[in-house]
Scaffold this motif. Sequence first.
Motif, short mmCIF file in Angstrom:
data_model
loop_
_atom_site.label_atom_id
_atom_site.label_comp_id
_atom_site.label_asym_id
_atom_site.label_seq_id
_atom_site.Cartn_x
_atom_site.Cartn_y
_atom_site.Cartn_z
N PHE A 168 0.84 -1.19 0.00
CA PHE A 168 0.00 0.00 0.00
C PHE A 168 0.88 1.24 0.00
O PHE A 168 1.97 1.24 0.57
N ALA A 169 0.41 2.29 -0.67
CA ALA A 169 1.13 3.55 -0.73
C ALA A 169 0.20 4.67 -0.27
O ALA A 169 -0.96 4.72 -0.70
N ALA A 229 -1.17 -1.05 -4.37
CA ALA A 229 -0.19 -1.12 -5.45
C ALA A 229 0.14 -2.60 -5.67
O ALA A 229 0.59 -3.28 -4.75
N VAL A 230 -0.12 -3.07 -6.89
CA VAL A 230 0.16 -4.47 -7.23
C VAL A 230 1.27 -4.49 -8.27
O VAL A 230 1.22 -3.73 -9.25
N VAL A 262 1.38 -3.21 -11.98
CA VAL A 262 0.28 -3.68 -12.81
C VAL A 262 -1.04 -3.02 -12.41
O VAL A 262 -1.96 -2.94 -13.21
N ARG A 263 -1.12 -2.50 -11.18
CA ARG A 263 -2.34 -1.79 -10.74
C ARG A 263 -1.98 -0.85 -9.61
O ARG A 263 -1.21 -1.19 -8.72
N PHE A 264 -2.57 0.34 -9.67
CA PHE A 264 -2.50 1.29 -8.57
C PHE A 264 -3.92 1.78 -8.38
O PHE A 264 -4.48 2.47 -9.23
N ASP A 265 -4.52 1.38 -7.29
CA ASP A 265 -5.96 1.55 -7.09
C ASP A 265 -6.26 2.39 -5.86
O ASP A 265 -5.96 1.99 -4.75
N LEU A 266 -6.87 3.55 -6.11
CA LEU A 266 -7.36 4.37 -5.00
C LEU A 266 -8.67 3.76 -4.55
O LEU A 266 -9.65 3.76 -5.28
N SER A 267 -8.68 3.25 -3.36
CA SER A 267 -9.82 2.50 -2.85
C SER A 267 -11.04 3.40 -2.63
O SER A 267 -10.92 4.56 -2.32
N GLY A 305 6.95 -3.03 1.75
CA GLY A 305 8.11 -2.31 1.21
C GLY A 305 8.14 -2.29 -0.31
O GLY A 305 8.91 -1.52 -0.89
N ALA A 306 7.32 -3.09 -0.97
CA ALA A 306 7.33 -3.12 -2.44
C ALA A 306 6.96 -1.77 -3.04
O ALA A 306 7.41 -1.43 -4.13
N ALA A 307 6.16 -0.99 -2.31
CA ALA A 307 5.70 0.30 -2.85
C ALA A 307 6.53 1.47 -2.33
O ALA A 307 6.14 2.62 -2.52
N ASP A 308 7.68 1.21 -1.73
CA ASP A 308 8.48 2.31 -1.17
C ASP A 308 8.90 3.33 -2.22
O ASP A 308 8.80 4.53 -1.99
#
Length: 170
Positions: free
Chosen positions: A7-8, A17-18, A25-30, A57-60
Amino acid sequence: MTFRYDFAPTPFGDALAVFSDEGIVRFDLSESEDPSVPWLLEGTARQLHAMPEPDPGAADELAHLLDSYFDGEPIRFEDHLRLDWRLVEGFPLLALQTICDIEWGETLSYGEVAVLAGHPGAARAVGTACRLTPFSIIVPVHRVVRSDGSAGHYGAHPERKRFLLDLESR
């Protein structure tokens, strides 16, 4: 192919953030107060035909870019992140890739994007591509406005679109 998520933070709340092995592949504002709710991830998993695994940490790097963007720095996310377009095809892909070329602080109408994408008369299809983009903020669909210059919608949140346009007009 493996898929991971993190998550970012954004001014609108945490965004999902996927990532794939090839990029984001996806950045989704919930739409939810809690972006970790299973339906958000399950919808993405259905599209990917695989369940993303948590990866703190993947979205850092993305979070750092978002911080700079929301501080008013003209960030072109595609210059810093590899975009994995696997969730988009056909004209929506062409429209979204065209939208990536709209500069910070500039806007184009849905019709102008359709023309640049080689499909004059496909303004409504551009609107659909914007509404369904897997890359909120990263692909600047907020820079696409109505032919009369008014902002139009941003999913169910026109106030977010106005916020982003105002941010970039400073």
